[in-house]
Design an enzyme around this catalytic site. Structure first.
Site, short mmCIF file in Angstrom:
data_model
loop_
_atom_site.label_atom_id
_atom_site.label_comp_id
_atom_site.label_asym_id
_atom_site.label_seq_id
_atom_site.Cartn_x
_atom_site.Cartn_y
_atom_site.Cartn_z
N GLY A 69 0.82 -1.20 0.00
CA GLY A 69 0.00 0.00 0.00
C GLY A 69 0.85 1.26 0.00
O GLY A 69 2.00 1.26 0.47
N ILE B 168 -1.77 -9.76 -4.13
CA ILE B 168 -1.93 -10.43 -2.83
C ILE B 168 -3.19 -11.29 -2.83
O ILE B 168 -3.18 -12.43 -2.36
CB ILE B 168 -1.94 -9.41 -1.68
CG1 ILE B 168 -0.54 -8.81 -1.51
CG2 ILE B 168 -2.40 -10.06 -0.38
CD1 ILE B 168 -0.45 -7.72 -0.46
N HIS C 122 -0.47 -6.46 12.79
CA HIS C 122 -0.02 -5.98 11.47
C HIS C 122 1.34 -6.59 11.11
O HIS C 122 2.31 -5.88 10.89
CB HIS C 122 0.05 -4.45 11.44
CG HIS C 122 0.03 -3.90 10.02
ND1 HIS C 122 -0.36 -2.62 9.72
CD2 HIS C 122 0.36 -4.47 8.82
CE1 HIS C 122 -0.27 -2.42 8.42
NE2 HIS C 122 0.16 -3.54 7.85
#
Length: 316
Positions: free
Chosen positions: A76, A152, A279
């Protein structure tokens, strides 16, 4: 004036970088520390420190008047978006496609399997010396919906293949055909959600996907469904998710949250049926070798004036 390349990894640890003598490039190490390694105005290629957040990522950008490339080490790029307006025109923003697919897809399957098979409860049972036998859901024969079918999302489906899922549906911003089958448009979500046992989010964070998973989205999920978020926290409306998991109607596995990091005392920590990982989708032993190869390749292309990989946009 020099042509500086700012790297969050020491140049001596990256094989394949162009020779400074032949390329005219000077390598500067900066991993987000308080002091810049040199004048940002001399930077022509900026590799953004990994997982250091927006504030650090954009801090030098306004002064980078000579920069031509901003390269993230994440899939991202939303963490650098606030700084793009300060850059000169013609700057290429590139992401790290090819670096995180394997690790993120691995974690996605781990979260799905752990949630369905009750692994968090087994760990708590082991801590208490409790034998928690019983029947638990299997991934086999489940219908899976992948929301966000980039590299992904495709890697996740590759790893779902051996698990004998009844169906894998794919959704992206626009419809298209792939080797594995049709990718449907986001506008098809309302019809697809009620059929999915597992909904996996792997979409980038954009204005269109911010709070994509809102109360209406969650209400359309079938009873007992599992929501897995390996995208970005703000793709999900946290308040709406808390209401649904609090009722016990659905469960969730979250590698990303909103807010993030999740503060102590936040209700998500102890929400029923919620599994949280901090994360770590891309933070594995696979990251560094792939990141170094990407950086070396991109800087080489820059030095040789050949097209860069993974260009997301060019500033205007």
């Amino acid at each position: 004036m020099t042509a500086d390349v700012w790297l969050p990894i020491p140049a001596g640890e990256i094989a394949g970088l162009p020779d400074p003598a032949g390329s005219g490039l000077t390598y500067r190490f900066w991993d987000g520390g308080p002091d810049f390694p040199a004048d940002p105005a001399d930077c022509v290629f900026y590799v953004v420190p990994y997982m250091k957040g927006t504030e650090i990522a954009v801090r030098p950008m306004a002064a980078m008047t000579s920069v031509r490339v901003v390269q993230t080490l994440s899939a991202g790029t939303d963490h650098v978006t606030p700084g793009l307006g300060s850059l000169p025109p013609g700057v290429a923003l590139c992401n790290a496609k090819g670096v995180h697919e394997a690790s993120t897809a691995e974690l996605t399957l781990a979260l799905v399997l752990a949630s369905l098979r009750g692994i968090p409860g087994f760990v708590r049972g082991q801590d208490r010396e409790e034998w928690r036998a019983g029947f638990y859901p299997a991934l086999a024969d489940k219908s899976v919906l992948i929301v966000g079918y980039g590299s992904i999302g495709a890697a996740i489906e590759d790893r779902l293949a051996p698990f004998e899922c009844a169906r894998v549906a794919r959704v992206a911003r626009s419809a298209r055909a792939t080797e594995r089958g049709l990718v449907q448009a986001l506008t098809d979500l309302p019809a697809l959600l009620p059929e999915a046992d597992v909904v996996i989010l792997s979409t980038p964070l954009t204005p269109d996907t911010h709070h994509l998973v809102d109360a209406a989205f969650l209400a359309r999920m079938k009873d007992g469904a599992l929501l897995v978020n390996v995208a970005r926290g703000p793709v999900v409306d946290t308040g709406a998710l808390l209401a649904e998991v609090g009722s016990g109607r659905i469960t969730a596995a979250l590698d990303v949250t909103d807010p993030e990091p999740l503060p102590q005392g936040h209700p998500l920590w102890h929400a029923p049926g919620v599994l949280i990982s901090p994360h770590v989708g891309g933070s594995t032993s696979a990251f560094m070798p792939r990141a170094k190869r990407l950086v070396a390749g991109q800087v080489t292309r820059f030095a040789e004036r050949t097209p860069l990989l993974n260009t997301v946009l060019t500033t205007g």
